[in-house]
Scaffold this active site. Structure first.
Site, PDB file in Angstrom:
ATOM      1  CB  THR A  88      18.149  27.030  44.897  1.00 54.02           C
ATOM      2  OG1 THR A  88      17.623  26.092  44.196  1.00 54.02           O
ATOM      3  CG2 THR A  88      17.561  28.564  44.531  1.00 54.02           C
ATOM      4  NE  ARG A 110      26.935  17.833  46.693  1.00 52.59           N
ATOM      5  CZ  ARG A 110      25.928  17.115  47.419  1.00 52.59           C
ATOM      6  NH1 ARG A 110      26.029  15.740  47.441  1.00 52.59           N
ATOM      7  NH2 ARG A 110      24.965  18.039  47.742  1.00 52.59           N
ATOM      8  CG  PHE A 382      21.134  14.589  51.284  1.00 55.01           C
ATOM      9  CD1 PHE A 382      19.755  15.005  50.875  1.00 55.01           C
ATOM     10  CD2 PHE A 382      21.534  13.543  50.801  1.00 55.01           C
ATOM     11  CE1 PHE A 382      19.124  14.365  49.764  1.00 55.01           C
ATOM     12  CE2 PHE A 382      21.040  12.800  49.781  1.00 55.01           C
ATOM     13  CZ  PHE A 382      20.007  13.200  49.245  1.00 55.01           C
TER      14      PHE A 382
END
Length: 648
Positions: A88, A110, A382
């Site tokens: 986001t 991605r 991540f």
């Protein structure tokens, strides 16, 4: 691009409602117009429906002498299972740079896996008023790249077991006769194997000596070294370990057996990975062009012979076929945000069990299109301990590109968790500590953010902290994060409210990133380690410098694999560690900045084609499972309108 003026609603509707409202009420810019405005010429863009298009690699050839834009990577702290809004923020920042500040800008992200889309985490289009639209097309199938990878991966898996079956039951002479029937010359991929074996590739099959025929025909797998597994794009824990070849037709008489010998079952234990963990996905992410991808796919090592020699996809005769299956997937997919800023979607490896970054090709294309004063915002998956580390040490090493700024996304919620707050679980209400002001927890948890800032600065880039605002965050809590970030050496720390407000909500973040890029000295960029040191030393460098571990313990299997890789020429490859994303350590429950721990490497897989080695640490699984109530319970379709419902 005719950026529409967003009119955000309060409260913010669901992600899919925002996407569908934008598509219906505001409208998408026709994909050919989006491409033209971004600098993509006729013949370089291939529409895939009305909202997507494949972009040709010819763009890079045409613009090869043009300067690159400013390269920005977005990463984050160790997240909660709910995610902290890194995608986001990537989209919101790109919207702010493009639609608000008027810069030429691309977001490069991605493609999401169907696994988490229907599992716990959801998709990867962003969210609220900072997302790629139509989000249901982005999150489901897109242009089929993941399906192409699945098909290619499983073709190679089938080739392995078929070859094992035929080699176990046939003599060298019979194998060669069937591989090279009378009148049939060597194919191109067969000639690659001849060259590898030191046999004259210009010879006809009939001209080979008996010894050369045997060398060519028999791969002679050591079955204990086969690491290639089948894949699918679904979370399915029951396929982690399986027994194959148990059907009544999978029986054979071992070669050389006496007449009357009974047939035996040709079975072996193997397993499945999720598609995004396939080496073919990593090859897609790290290839520079079609020729490079062909070489990488052919060089993928699937196992070793009994003599200790690596066996590749080309040895199995598959390299060319794999490339044909991937010929469309190598082109990035063009889409747009809710504010009509362009997005390139390409590759989709997870960061905990793969390299966690979108493709070099997409970044290359975007950097050329935006030009010297433009911006490309790419995302590393991540936490920064895995996604960012792999971005710098693997992706940037392969691409030669130098980022000017690293944006680290943090949330008050995750910092409270790292400060000792109650466990955060998907599908369960948040504890009181997360919805009421608690600056003490934020201050304690900021140690996690500080460690990530320190790690990013080791690579010589400016760091901007993006505090992704949630409605329960207070000014006092946000101020704690800002002060801790600046004290740790961040160039700036900015609260961003792009989820609720779109690009306007990230305008200050965009200005901070613009200044950080202006003041960055590219000559300061450096890698964490030299690839020429030993495999063990590289793993220890990442574990100690990035994770803060006291040391590394290697299983007996891992020790044997290190010896094998270094003796067969793979010891100089960079390292891609697979471990939990929830902690610096391998213990997902160890929050904050753990100390006094060691990293355990249980095995090391070779991704020689993609160009790295892949240590698997702790109890990380290469195919996730599903929870009791997966996300698919909420997904349905309006059979009158065809609209997708319940997708986040």
């Amino acid at each position: 691009l005719g950026h529409p003026k967003l009119k955000p609603k309060t409260p913010v509707p669901s992600d899919i409602r925002v996407s569908q409202d934008i598509v219906k009420d505001v409208g998408l810019l026709p994909i050919d117009e989006l491409a033209m405005a971004a600098g993509i010429e006729d013949g370089e863009c291939f529409p895939w429906g009305i909202s997507k298009a494949k972009v040709s690699l010819e763009v890079c050839k045409r613009l090869k002498d043009s300067p690159d834009g400013n390269y920005v990577v977005v990463t984050g702290i160790n997240p909660t299972p709910l995610g902290e809004g890194k995608s986001t923020t990537t989209i919101g920042l790109a919207q702010a740079l493009g639609a608000v500040l008027g810069k030429k800008c691309f977001a490069c992200i991605r493609q999401p896996s169907q696994g988490p889309t229907f599992g716990i985490k959801g998709g990867a289009a962003g969210g609220g008023y900072a997302q790629v639209v139509p989000m249901e097309e982005f999150n489901l199938h897109l242009t089929g790249d993941i399906h192409a990878i699945t098909a290619a991966n499983n073709l190679l898996a089938a080739a392995i077991d078929t070859r094992l079956f035929h080699e176990d039951s046939q003599s060298d002479e019979a194998l060669f006769r069937r591989l090279c029937p009378n009148g049939k010359s060597f194919s191109a991929v067969m000639k690659r194997r001849l060259v590898k074996l030191g046999i004259d590739e210009n010879k006809a099959p009939s001209e080979l000596t008996d010894e050369e025929k045997s060398k060519f025909a028999r791969l002679d797998f050591d079955k204990n070294t086969i690491t290639w597994q089948r894949v699918l794009d679904t979370c399915d824990r029951h396929l982690r370990k399986i027994n194959i070849g148990i059907g009544p037709k999978e029986k054979f008489k071992p070669r050389g057996s006496e007449p009357g010998t009974e047939k035996v079952q040709h079975n072996r234990e193997t397993g499945f990975d999720i598609t995004v963990a396939s080496e073919i996905m990593a090859v897609l992410a790290l290839s520079r062009d079609l020729a490079d991808m062909r070489e990488k796919l052919g060089a993928m090592v699937v196992g070793y012979s009994n003599a200790g020699q690596p066996i590749t996809a080309d040895d199995l005769g598959c390299g060319g076929a794999l490339t044909v299956l991937m010929k469309d997937a190598i082109m990035p997919t063009l889409m747009q945000t809710v504010e009509r800023t362009p997005v390139l979607v390409h590759a989709g490896p997870f960061a905990n069990i793969a390299i966690g970054n979108s493709s070099i090709i997409a970044d290359d294309i975007a950097l050329k299109l935006v030009g010297k004063d433009g911006f490309v915002v790419t995302e590393a998956g991540f936490g920064a301990d895995i996604g960012m580390e792999k971005f710098f040490n693997i992706k940037c090493r392969a691409s030669g590109l130098k980022p000017k700024c690293a944006v680290i996304v943090a949330t008050v919620r995750a910092l409270k968790m790292h400060g000792g707050g109650p466990v955060v679980s998907a599908g369960k209400p948040l504890a009181t500590e997360y919805i009421e002001e608690n600056t003490d927890l934020v201050e304690k948890g900021s140690a996690n953010l500080v460690k990530h800032i320190e790690n990013a600065r080791k690579f010589g880039v400016n760091v901007v902290v993006a505090i992704n605002k949630f409605k329960t965050d207070t000014d006092a809590e946000i101020e704690v994060v800002k002060q801790k970030s600046l004290a740790a050496g961040a160039y700036d720390a900015v609260m961003s409210n792009h989820w609720a407000l779109g690009g306007e909500g990230a305008a200050n973040l965009a200005r901070a990133v613009e200044k950080a890029c202006e003041e960055n000295d590219e000559s300061n960029f450096k890698f964490l380690y030299d690839v020429n040191i030993s495999i063990r030393e590289k793993i220890e460098s990442i574990s100690k410098e990035i994770y803060g571990a006291d040391g590394v313990d290697f299983s007996e299997v891992a020790e044997q694999q290190i010896t094998q890789y270094e003796s067969t020429g793979f010891g100089k490859l960079p390292i891609c560690i697979a471990k939990t994303q929830y902690s610096f350590s391998c213990d997902a429950s160890a929050k904050g900045v753990p100390t006094g721990f060691r990293i355990t490497v249980r095995e090391i897989r070779s991704c020689a084609g993609a160009g790295f080695l892949y240590p698997i640490c702790g109890d990380i699984m290469t195919i996730p499972g599903l929870p009791t109530r997966p996300g698919f319970y909420d997904v349905d379709i309006d059979t009158e309108t065809g609209e997708v419902q319940g997708l986040f």
